[in-house]
Design an enzyme around this catalytic site. Sequence first.
Site, mmCIF file in Angstrom:
data_model
loop_
_atom_site.group_PDB
_atom_site.id
_atom_site.type_symbol
_atom_site.label_atom_id
_atom_site.label_comp_id
_atom_site.label_asym_id
_atom_site.label_seq_id
_atom_site.Cartn_x
_atom_site.Cartn_y
_atom_site.Cartn_z
ATOM 1 N N ARG A 48 -3.700 -71.717 -57.192
ATOM 2 C CA ARG A 48 -3.237 -72.375 -58.062
ATOM 3 C C ARG A 48 -2.061 -71.983 -58.543
ATOM 4 O O ARG A 48 -1.680 -70.719 -58.144
ATOM 5 C CB ARG A 48 -4.496 -72.598 -59.009
ATOM 6 C CG ARG A 48 -5.367 -71.589 -59.394
ATOM 7 C CD ARG A 48 -5.037 -70.177 -60.235
ATOM 8 N NE ARG A 48 -4.114 -70.603 -61.219
ATOM 9 C CZ ARG A 48 -2.786 -69.788 -61.662
ATOM 10 N NH1 ARG A 48 -2.789 -68.589 -60.937
ATOM 11 N NH2 ARG A 48 -2.326 -69.963 -62.482
ATOM 12 N N GLY A 49 -1.307 -72.534 -59.634
ATOM 13 C CA GLY A 49 -0.098 -72.220 -59.997
ATOM 14 C C GLY A 49 0.971 -72.852 -59.112
ATOM 15 O O GLY A 49 0.892 -73.122 -57.830
ATOM 16 N N ALA A 50 1.843 -73.622 -60.010
ATOM 17 C CA ALA A 50 3.020 -74.547 -59.189
ATOM 18 C C ALA A 50 3.450 -74.101 -57.963
ATOM 19 O O ALA A 50 3.409 -74.508 -56.808
ATOM 20 C CB ALA A 50 3.712 -75.165 -60.077
ATOM 21 N N ARG A 82 -3.040 -82.025 -55.938
ATOM 22 C CA ARG A 82 -2.893 -81.856 -57.275
ATOM 23 C C ARG A 82 -1.648 -82.705 -57.732
ATOM 24 O O ARG A 82 -0.519 -82.576 -57.092
ATOM 25 C CB ARG A 82 -2.848 -80.468 -57.584
ATOM 26 C CG ARG A 82 -4.110 -79.823 -57.702
ATOM 27 C CD ARG A 82 -4.249 -78.322 -58.063
ATOM 28 N NE ARG A 82 -4.496 -78.628 -59.718
ATOM 29 C CZ ARG A 82 -4.349 -77.329 -60.388
ATOM 30 N NH1 ARG A 82 -4.120 -76.402 -60.085
ATOM 31 N NH2 ARG A 82 -4.538 -77.658 -61.874
ATOM 32 N N GLN A 178 -7.739 -69.203 -66.665
ATOM 33 C CA GLN A 178 -6.798 -68.278 -66.091
ATOM 34 C C GLN A 178 -6.187 -67.173 -66.705
ATOM 35 O O GLN A 178 -5.787 -66.149 -65.954
ATOM 36 C CB GLN A 178 -5.523 -69.290 -65.710
ATOM 37 C CG GLN A 178 -5.725 -70.305 -64.682
ATOM 38 C CD GLN A 178 -6.159 -71.609 -65.497
ATOM 39 O OE1 GLN A 178 -6.980 -71.599 -66.623
ATOM 40 N NE2 GLN A 178 -6.108 -72.678 -64.839
ATOM 41 N N ASP A 219 4.882 -76.955 -64.956
ATOM 42 C CA ASP A 219 4.530 -77.437 -63.793
ATOM 43 C C ASP A 219 5.737 -78.808 -63.352
ATOM 44 O O ASP A 219 5.750 -78.924 -62.052
ATOM 45 C CB ASP A 219 3.290 -78.185 -63.711
ATOM 46 C CG ASP A 219 2.123 -76.880 -63.611
ATOM 47 O OD1 ASP A 219 1.866 -76.238 -64.555
ATOM 48 O OD2 ASP A 219 1.643 -76.722 -62.420
ATOM 49 N N ASN A 229 2.841 -78.307 -68.800
ATOM 50 C CA ASN A 229 2.432 -76.949 -68.385
ATOM 51 C C ASN A 229 1.006 -77.024 -68.912
ATOM 52 O O ASN A 229 0.400 -77.935 -69.489
ATOM 53 C CB ASN A 229 3.307 -75.756 -69.109
ATOM 54 C CG ASN A 229 2.729 -74.476 -68.268
ATOM 55 O OD1 ASN A 229 2.684 -74.319 -67.372
ATOM 56 N ND2 ASN A 229 2.405 -73.507 -69.343
ATOM 57 N N LYS A 230 0.246 -75.781 -68.511
ATOM 58 C CA LYS A 230 -1.308 -75.857 -68.840
ATOM 59 C C LYS A 230 -1.724 -76.210 -70.084
ATOM 60 O O LYS A 230 -1.042 -75.952 -71.028
ATOM 61 C CB LYS A 230 -1.627 -74.237 -68.646
ATOM 62 C CG LYS A 230 -3.300 -73.925 -68.623
ATOM 63 C CD LYS A 230 -4.130 -74.901 -68.227
ATOM 64 C CE LYS A 230 -3.890 -75.161 -66.469
ATOM 65 N NZ LYS A 230 -4.487 -76.202 -65.789
HETATM 66 O O1 MRU Z 1 -4.022 -75.090 -63.386
HETATM 67 P P1 MRU Z 1 -3.105 -74.196 -62.934
HETATM 68 O O2 MRU Z 1 -3.920 -72.678 -63.015
HETATM 69 O O3 MRU Z 1 -2.555 -74.319 -61.579
HETATM 70 O O4 MRU Z 1 -1.973 -74.192 -63.976
HETATM 71 C C1 MRU Z 1 -0.831 -73.194 -63.689
HETATM 72 C C2 MRU Z 1 -0.071 -73.569 -64.994
HETATM 73 O O5 MRU Z 1 -0.027 -74.313 -65.732
HETATM 74 C C3 MRU Z 1 1.430 -72.510 -64.699
HETATM 75 O O6 MRU Z 1 1.734 -72.312 -65.915
HETATM 76 C C4 MRU Z 1 2.344 -73.195 -63.855
HETATM 77 O O7 MRU Z 1 1.806 -73.658 -62.578
HETATM 78 C C5 MRU Z 1 3.518 -72.284 -63.538
HETATM 79 S S1 MRU Z 1 3.050 -70.779 -62.583
HETATM 80 C C6 MRU Z 1 4.347 -69.905 -62.509
#
Ligand code: MRU
Length: 318
Positions: A48-50, A82, A178, A219, A229-230
């Site tokens: 996970r993470g963009a 996603r 996270q 994201d 973002n999250k």
């Molecule tokens: O749902 P996730 O854990 O994939 O969400 C991640 C985030 O929102 C991060 O802040 C974003 O993807 C940037 S990661 C460098």
Amino acid sequence: MKPTLTPFEYHGDFLEVLDQRSLPNDVKYIVCRSASDVASAITSMAVRGAPAIAIAAAYGMALSARRSSDMKAAASLLLNSRPTAVHLKKVIDRMMVLPREAMEAEARKIHREDLDINIAIGRHGTAVLPADCHVYHHCNTGALATGGWGTALGIVRSMAEIKKLSHVWVGETRPYLQGARLTAWEMMVEKIPYTLVSDNMAAKLMSDGKVDAVLVGCDRVARNGDTANKIGTLSLAVLAHHYRVPFYVAMPLSALDEECATGEGIPIEERPAIEMLGYGFTKWAHPKTPVYNPGFDVTPAALITGWVTEQGLWRPQP
Ligand code: MRU
């Protein structure tokens, strides 16, 4: 600068993915041999993470190319794994114009580029943050969320290297934790001073003057600067605005969606109810409890002090 943790390793005929669902207690790996395996690892949030999901998808395309699979089907599986992060679409578009035999090298290149981008974001970030900085960070934007370095946490790492960082408040990041599971672990591995707090403690920290800057990732960023973002990022931005704390977004330029004029056009993923009802084998709510579980929120550009990119500060486009 070398990555200490990496979310995956490509071995030619398979992608080995560090399963982030079981961190920090168990360090387990998943073997992905096809685009479909990679798409499942992305949807289930093993990776996970963009930026990390985009790089994993590029390797997924390379695996498909090797197996002479239907590339359009592979692209569509990965694209739908996603919906919120725009990096995923950009990487798949970039791969789809190439002949099969060029895909593996391109995936490796995308991975290397991400490391360079993160290190540049880190360098630019150190110029905008104050010295002896107490940072509040949300979610996980570190090595695990990228090609192996970090965006917002990349800035934290660079700040720590030049001794400009005092300490990081690690926001737990409900519901999927996270922050508690991944960022706290990364800070421990990197030996960066940190303290874990639950999300509802941010207002107290800011009202007590204990936060010099909030740092988050993104994201997808619309042309006007509205930033997805999250989930929980928006409440932090509102708090930061109220308490006059600078609020920075670490933004690889690949997060900009040129086709999206404002945040209203950003698709927001809804995650399964099970992720709200408990974690792993521990359940804290009745399984029949009705749940609303958006994975992301959109912070209006007006609440954001600056977007730190690999080329310096970015300005929203009129
Ligand atoms: O749902 P996730 O854990 O994939 O969400 C991640 C985030 O929102 C991060 O802040 C974003 O993807 C940037 S990661 C460098």
